[in-house]
Design a protein around this motif. Sequence first.
Motif, PDB file in Angstrom:
ATOM      1  N   UNK A   1     -65.427 -81.086 -39.526  1.00 17.03           N
ATOM      2  CA  UNK A   1     -64.621 -80.987 -38.308  1.00 17.03           C
ATOM      3  C   UNK A   1     -63.175 -81.292 -38.635  1.00 17.03           C
ATOM      4  N   UNK A   2     -62.256 -80.561 -37.994  1.00 18.67           N
ATOM      5  CA  UNK A   2     -60.849 -80.913 -38.087  1.00 18.67           C
ATOM      6  C   UNK A   2     -60.665 -82.272 -37.445  1.00 18.67           C
ATOM      7  N   UNK A   3     -59.456 -82.794 -37.520  1.00 17.57           N
ATOM      8  CA  UNK A   3     -59.209 -84.094 -36.918  1.00 17.57           C
ATOM      9  C   UNK A   3     -59.011 -83.996 -35.413  1.00 17.57           C
ATOM     10  N   UNK A   4     -58.850 -82.779 -34.884  1.00 17.33           N
ATOM     11  CA  UNK A   4     -58.710 -82.565 -33.442  1.00 17.33           C
ATOM     12  C   UNK A   4     -59.655 -81.456 -33.007  1.00 17.33           C
ATOM     13  N   UNK A   5     -60.270 -81.673 -31.857  1.00 16.03           N
ATOM     14  CA  UNK A   5     -61.207 -80.700 -31.298  1.00 16.03           C
ATOM     15  C   UNK A   5     -60.992 -80.669 -29.788  1.00 16.03           C
ATOM     16  N   UNK A   6     -61.048 -79.492 -29.180  1.00 17.75           N
ATOM     17  CA  UNK A   6     -60.952 -79.395 -27.727  1.00 17.75           C
ATOM     18  C   UNK A   6     -62.191 -78.694 -27.191  1.00 17.75           C
ATOM     19  N   UNK A   7     -62.559 -79.089 -25.982  1.00 19.74           N
ATOM     20  CA  UNK A   7     -63.745 -78.522 -25.336  1.00 19.74           C
ATOM     21  C   UNK A   7     -64.109 -79.346 -24.122  1.00 19.74           C
ATOM     22  N   UNK A   8     -65.379 -79.345 -23.781  1.00 11.63           N
ATOM     23  CA  UNK A   8     -65.848 -80.064 -22.602  1.00 11.63           C
ATOM     24  C   UNK A   8     -66.581 -81.340 -22.992  1.00 11.63           C
ATOM     25  N   UNK A   9     -66.390 -82.364 -22.172  1.00 17.84           N
ATOM     26  CA  UNK A   9     -67.109 -83.630 -22.333  1.00 17.84           C
ATOM     27  C   UNK A   9     -67.982 -83.860 -21.121  1.00 17.84           C
ATOM     28  N   UNK A  10     -69.129 -84.468 -21.358  1.00 20.78           N
ATOM     29  CA  UNK A  10     -70.011 -84.915 -20.284  1.00 20.78           C
ATOM     30  C   UNK A  10     -70.255 -86.410 -20.505  1.00 20.78           C
ATOM     31  N   UNK A  11     -71.028 -87.022 -19.616  1.00 18.60           N
ATOM     32  CA  UNK A  11     -71.321 -88.442 -19.795  1.00 18.60           C
ATOM     33  C   UNK A  11     -72.786 -88.711 -19.511  1.00 18.60           C
ATOM     34  N   UNK A  12     -73.249 -89.848 -20.025  1.00 16.44           N
ATOM     35  CA  UNK A  12     -74.639 -90.251 -19.825  1.00 16.44           C
ATOM     36  C   UNK A  12     -74.705 -91.756 -19.666  1.00 16.44           C
ATOM     37  N   UNK A  13     -75.849 -92.238 -19.239  1.00 12.43           N
ATOM     38  CA  UNK A  13     -76.036 -93.674 -19.069  1.00 12.43           C
ATOM     39  C   UNK A  13     -77.429 -94.053 -19.553  1.00 12.43           C
ATOM     40  N   UNK A  14     -77.683 -95.314 -19.578  1.00  7.14           N
ATOM     41  CA  UNK A  14     -78.995 -95.847 -19.918  1.00  7.14           C
ATOM     42  C   UNK A  14     -79.130 -97.190 -19.214  1.00  7.14           C
ATOM     43  N   UNK A  15     -80.328 -97.688 -19.163  1.00  9.90           N
ATOM     44  CA  UNK A  15     -80.525 -99.003 -18.559  1.00  9.90           C
ATOM     45  C   UNK A  15     -80.010-100.068 -19.514  1.00  9.90           C
ATOM     46  N   UNK A  16     -79.546-101.204 -18.949  1.00 11.97           N
ATOM     47  CA  UNK A  16     -79.135-102.317 -19.788  1.00 11.97           C
ATOM     48  C   UNK A  16     -80.300-102.694 -20.686  1.00 11.97           C
ATOM     49  N   UNK A  17     -79.993-102.991 -21.942  1.00 11.75           N
ATOM     50  CA  UNK A  17     -81.030-103.240 -22.947  1.00 11.75           C
ATOM     51  C   UNK A  17     -81.954-102.036 -23.042  1.00 11.75           C
TER      52      UNK A  17
END
Length: 106
Positions: free
Chosen positions: A1-17
């Motif tokens: 990978x180059x040092x810079x990349x553009x595109x889309x980001x998403x997010x996720x979660x999980x339960x504590x521990x």
Amino acid sequence: MDTTETGLASWYTCETQGPRTASGEVCDPTGLTAAHPNLPFGTMVRVTNRDNGSTVEVRINDRGPFVDGRIIDLIEGAARQIDMIDTGVVPVQVDVIDTVQPPSRS
């Protein structure tokens, strides 16, 4: 990978521990970590939300996202830092800050 990349980001979660990430760490929903398809675990990147200019620095500790067109998946804590919780997916720029060097074999 180059040092810079553009595109889309998403997010996720999980339960504590919650479950372990691909790197073996326990998932922390409040952390500043992210999933990337191929950057080495431990790599530090700066993610810039291209809609609002806000940035967050995260450490790669998981693999993903597994959806075409997405380049990084932020854990909830990091997603909150760049104000993307409500939109879910945002255009981003990802800049590698520090890469992890494999241990040398002597």
